[in-house]
Motif scaffolding. Structure first.
Motif, PDB file in Angstrom:
ATOM      1  N   SER A  78       1.031  -1.371   0.148  1.00 39.02           N
ATOM      2  CA  SER A  78       0.315  -0.123   0.011  1.00 39.02           C
ATOM      3  C   SER A  78       0.957   1.149   0.073  1.00 39.02           C
ATOM      4  N   LEU A  79       0.147   2.004  -0.445  1.00 42.74           N
ATOM      5  CA  LEU A  79       0.676   3.736  -0.253  1.00 42.74           C
ATOM      6  C   LEU A  79       0.992   4.353   1.157  1.00 42.74           C
ATOM      7  N   ALA A  91      11.168   5.407   1.179  1.00 44.62           N
ATOM      8  CA  ALA A  91      10.051   4.962   1.305  1.00 44.62           C
ATOM      9  C   ALA A  91       9.641   3.065   0.940  1.00 44.62           C
ATOM     10  N   THR A  92      10.745   3.186  -0.374  1.00 47.72           N
ATOM     11  CA  THR A  92      10.412   1.648  -0.730  1.00 47.72           C
ATOM     12  C   THR A  92      11.416   0.530  -0.386  1.00 47.72           C
ATOM     13  N   MET A  93      12.175   0.974   0.584  1.00 49.80           N
ATOM     14  CA  MET A  93      12.291  -0.072   1.858  1.00 49.80           C
ATOM     15  C   MET A  93      11.768   0.297   2.756  1.00 49.80           C
ATOM     16  N   LEU A  94      10.700   0.908   3.397  1.00 55.91           N
ATOM     17  CA  LEU A  94      10.454   1.131   4.865  1.00 55.91           C
ATOM     18  C   LEU A  94       9.160   0.506   4.481  1.00 55.91           C
ATOM     19  N   GLU A  95       8.277  -0.362   3.261  1.00 54.71           N
ATOM     20  CA  GLU A  95       6.873  -0.688   2.907  1.00 54.71           C
ATOM     21  C   GLU A  95       7.547  -2.164   2.694  1.00 54.71           C
ATOM     22  N   ILE A  96       8.109  -2.286   1.966  1.00 52.75           N
ATOM     23  CA  ILE A  96       9.248  -3.684   1.632  1.00 52.75           C
ATOM     24  C   ILE A  96       8.993  -4.587   3.251  1.00 52.75           C
ATOM     25  N   ALA A  97       9.663  -3.580   4.011  1.00 51.78           N
ATOM     26  CA  ALA A  97      10.316  -4.304   5.553  1.00 51.78           C
ATOM     27  C   ALA A  97       8.745  -4.906   5.839  1.00 51.78           C
ATOM     28  N   ARG A  98       7.942  -3.482   6.082  1.00 54.55           N
ATOM     29  CA  ARG A  98       6.853  -3.584   6.020  1.00 54.55           C
ATOM     30  C   ARG A  98       6.018  -4.923   6.109  1.00 54.55           C
ATOM     31  N   VAL A 127      15.646 -10.230 -13.153  1.00 52.95           N
ATOM     32  CA  VAL A 127      16.184  -9.300 -12.518  1.00 52.95           C
ATOM     33  C   VAL A 127      14.688  -8.728 -13.465  1.00 52.95           C
ATOM     34  N   MET A 128      14.482  -9.761 -14.946  1.00 53.01           N
ATOM     35  CA  MET A 128      13.752  -8.720 -16.050  1.00 53.01           C
ATOM     36  C   MET A 128      12.318  -9.309 -16.047  1.00 53.01           C
ATOM     37  N   ARG A 129      12.487 -10.570 -15.216  1.00 54.73           N
ATOM     38  CA  ARG A 129      11.274 -11.365 -15.047  1.00 54.73           C
ATOM     39  C   ARG A 129      10.418 -11.173 -13.807  1.00 54.73           C
ATOM     40  N   ALA A 130      11.073  -9.960 -12.889  1.00 52.19           N
ATOM     41  CA  ALA A 130       9.949  -9.159 -12.036  1.00 52.19           C
ATOM     42  C   ALA A 130       9.964  -8.036 -12.685  1.00 52.19           C
ATOM     43  N   ILE A 131      10.678  -7.400 -13.418  1.00 58.70           N
ATOM     44  CA  ILE A 131      10.425  -6.106 -14.335  1.00 58.70           C
ATOM     45  C   ILE A 131       8.512  -6.438 -15.060  1.00 58.70           C
ATOM     46  N   ASP A 171       7.391  -0.002  -8.883  1.00 57.07           N
ATOM     47  CA  ASP A 171       8.822  -0.078  -8.126  1.00 57.07           C
ATOM     48  C   ASP A 171       9.159  -1.011  -6.910  1.00 57.07           C
ATOM     49  N   ILE A 172       7.693  -0.196  -6.123  1.00 63.92           N
ATOM     50  CA  ILE A 172       8.033  -0.521  -4.415  1.00 63.92           C
ATOM     51  C   ILE A 172       7.708  -2.248  -4.881  1.00 63.92           C
ATOM     52  N   LYS A 173       6.995  -2.549  -5.851  1.00 63.36           N
ATOM     53  CA  LYS A 173       6.262  -3.637  -6.163  1.00 63.36           C
ATOM     54  C   LYS A 173       7.700  -4.475  -6.527  1.00 63.36           C
ATOM     55  N   ILE A 174       8.418  -4.158  -8.071  1.00 63.26           N
ATOM     56  CA  ILE A 174       9.743  -4.795  -8.594  1.00 63.26           C
ATOM     57  C   ILE A 174      10.582  -5.466  -7.130  1.00 63.26           C
ATOM     58  N   TYR A 175      11.132  -4.193  -6.775  1.00 64.35           N
ATOM     59  CA  TYR A 175      12.150  -4.909  -5.709  1.00 64.35           C
ATOM     60  C   TYR A 175      11.385  -5.905  -4.968  1.00 64.35           C
TER      61      TYR A 175
END
Ligand SMILES: [Zn+2]
Length: 578
Positions: free
Chosen positions: A13-14, A261-268, A342-346, A422-426
């Motif tokens: 979520s954003l 913020a991307t890393m924060l959401e992934i941590a959560r 990486v390309m598959r995730a993108i 980008d959050i979802k790709i990471y």
């Protein structure tokens, strides 16, 4: 995507990340006390989310720019000093000389004069000696170190646009050690904007003197390093390492509040789903990226080197995701073995085909000397057509927005839609890296890349140097790798053995392709060619007769290092198949 992946990505979520972007958009994070304040804020958010975080407090070496100016006669020009320029509050004065630079190379980290300057005549060093050099582009470390070597007393970089960009001019990676100290910049460096630069070039043409003033705050600073450890349920020791810088120039929204913020959401999200993780995921936010040339990540790489060597399966650098107009992935940095992953995730997240780019000797890639398979740093960026349409010059972050490293990198640079993607790709690439039974790397692709590099160097070397031993050693490894992957597919190579071997291959094949210095040191921050120890072979025919012997000697030693590395890699593969 499998069901688990779909479920975990569905939880993104954003709410939390966008709130951090908005908060950081009001918090400058470049003075040491403000960077610690930014960490405290993040730690507070993680605490409210119930995600445990460890905060380290190392002392790292920083250089914070306070003030700069350029004067000619009684005319004064606005300027910014890059981090690690020397501090000369009293000023340094000398005759100005303009060296026209290759506009294609303004971002490059090269130290090759022929690539940097339009007129790289042999008399260049004698022309710049004792003078202040005016050059185009950014105050890059490679260029500044070269000009210093030639005896220039100062450098004025004329940035391509109306704004002045912050940056750094040292080639030293992280906090210097005793061996690094001789490379500490000894001259004053500043950047000016393009209109002012044009006037300065005119003054240089008229043979005038210029004066540079810089004021820096330099020394050791206690900086906080927050780290979240999400323990894997099956193979807890082994970890995927996701990281990015928290310090920024000014409020740095696109570079790098969006990454934080991307890393924060992934941590959560990963903390919530930790029971379904196989390997651990470790997430770190750095100080000292901008003012310490990656001093935060370098400290961590040094302090936990043994853990990285024994257990780290991948490093993923999160810098400048989620920016305005950045809908393309055609410049995604990734090492070759992780490219397909990486390309598959993108593709799975965005539906777009990405394109891989060899990682620069830059960003927080502070783990190359240990030998960790790596991807990202930069990910999404503006399509080239849009950049051309806007008349933007090339920059190294913010998804191609030229607000990069200026006061204009504010909230409008972030984009909710791109950030979500980008959050979802990471997240997806991190998750698969942690959960795939067999690590998703293809070392056959790396071997193929090496073969291409050797062919290029052999062609350039012609009859002047023979790279056959390197080619033969590589061919043997390639054959072994074919059998290794066939064995994994057939089940004759066990999964634990396959994973241990893939991690060990990183310790050998990453350093041989990205470093000149030994393991557990750090290479300087300028361009490292592919398979650097073999690169000398390509240069031999171009060397003057008198130095050709030295070039051949270097190529011979480099080839020895390469051949030994190929044999070591072969042994690792053989062991896994035994
Ligand atoms: Zn950045």
């Amino acid at each position: 995507m499998n069901d688990l992946e779909r479920k975990i990505l569905g939880d993104v979520s954003l709410d939390v990340p966008w709130a951090l972007v908005e908060d950081y958009a009001k918090m400058p994070r470049w003075r040491p006390e403000d960077v610690n304040g930014g960490v405290d804020h993040l730690v507070g958010v993680l605490g409210r989310l119930g995600v445990p975080v460890t905060v380290h407090e190392p002392e790292i070496y920083l250089s914070i720019p306070l003030h700069a100016a350029v004067t000619v006669g009684n005319q004064s020009f606005r300027a910014k000093p890059p981090s690690m320029s020397i501090s000369v509050p009293q000023g340094v004065e000398a005759e100005l000389i303009h060296l026209p630079t290759n506009p294609k190379n303004i971002r490059s980290y090269t130290r090759n004069p022929a690539e940097i300057f339009l007129d790289a005549g042999a008399d260049l060093p004698s022309r710049v000696k004792g003078r202040i050099v005016i050059m185009g582009g950014f105050a890059n470390p490679g260029t500044c170190s070269l000009l210093e070597e030639w005896g220039a007393v100062g450098v004025i970089a004329v940035n391509p646009g109306i704004d002045i960009h912050w940056g750094t001019c040292t080639t030293i990676w992280g906090s210097p050690d005793l061996d690094d100290l001789p490379r500490k910049p000894k001259i004053a460096v500043v950047a000016v904007n393009n209109p002012d630069g044009k006037q300065l070039i005119e003054h240089a043409g008229a043979g005038k003197k210029g004066r540079i003033v810089t004021e820096m705050q330099e020394g050791w600073f206690k900086q906080k390093v927050p780290v979240v450890d999400v323990p894997g349920a099956a193979d807890k020791e082994k970890f995927v390492f996701l990281h990015g810088h928290l310090d920024s120039w000014d409020v740095g929204v696109g570079d790098n509040a969006t990454g934080d913020a991307t890393m924060l959401e992934i941590a959560r999200v990963l903390w919530k789903h930790r029971a379904s993780l196989k390997r651990s995921v470790r997430i770190a936010w750095w100080p000292g990226h901008s003012t310490g040339r990656y001093a935060g990540s370098t400290w961590y790489a040094d302090a936990f080197a043994d853990d990285f060597d024994a257990n780290c399966v991948a490093q993923i650098d999160c810098d400048s995701p989620g920016c305005r107009w950045a809908t393309s992935y055609h410049q995604t940095t990734t090492m070759t073995e992780t490219e397909a992953h990486v390309m598959r995730a993108i593709k799975d997240v965005s539906g777009v085909d990405g394109k891989a780019k060899r990682p620069n000797q830059a960003g927080d890639y502070s783990f190359n000397n240990i030998g960790i398979s790596s991807y990202f740093m930069l990910s999404s960026t503006m399509p080239d057509e849009l950049r051309a349409e806007k008349g933007y010059y090339a920059v190294s972050g913010c998804g191609g927005n030229i607000a990069w490293h200026t006061e204009n990198d504010t909230l409008e640079i972030a984009d909710k839609g791109t950030l979500m993607t980008d959050i979802k790709i990471y997240l997806l690439s991190t998750l698969r890296n942690a959960n795939d039974d067999v690590l998703p790397y293809d070392w056959r692709a790396t071997a193929k890349e090496f073969a291409g590099t050797i062919a290029t160097y052999q062609k350039a070397a012609g009859g002047a140097f023979d790279l056959t031993p390197a080619k033969d050693a590589l061919d043997k490894l390639a054959t072994a790798l074919d059998r290794f992957y066939a064995g994994i597919a057939a089940g004759t190579v066990s999964k634990p053995a396959a994973n241990e071997a893939q991690m060990r291959l990183g310790r050998v094949l990453v350093p041989i392709n990205f470093t000149r210095e030994p393991r557990f040191r750090h290479d300087p921050a300028f361009t490292c060619p592919p398979l650097p120890t073999l690169a000398a072979a390509a240069e031999v025919p171009g060397l003057p007769e008198a130095t050709r012997g030295f070039g051949k000697t270097q190529a011979m030693r480099g080839q020895n290092r390469f051949v030994a590395a190929m044999r070591e890699a072969q042994r690792i593969v053989a062991q896994a198949m035994a």
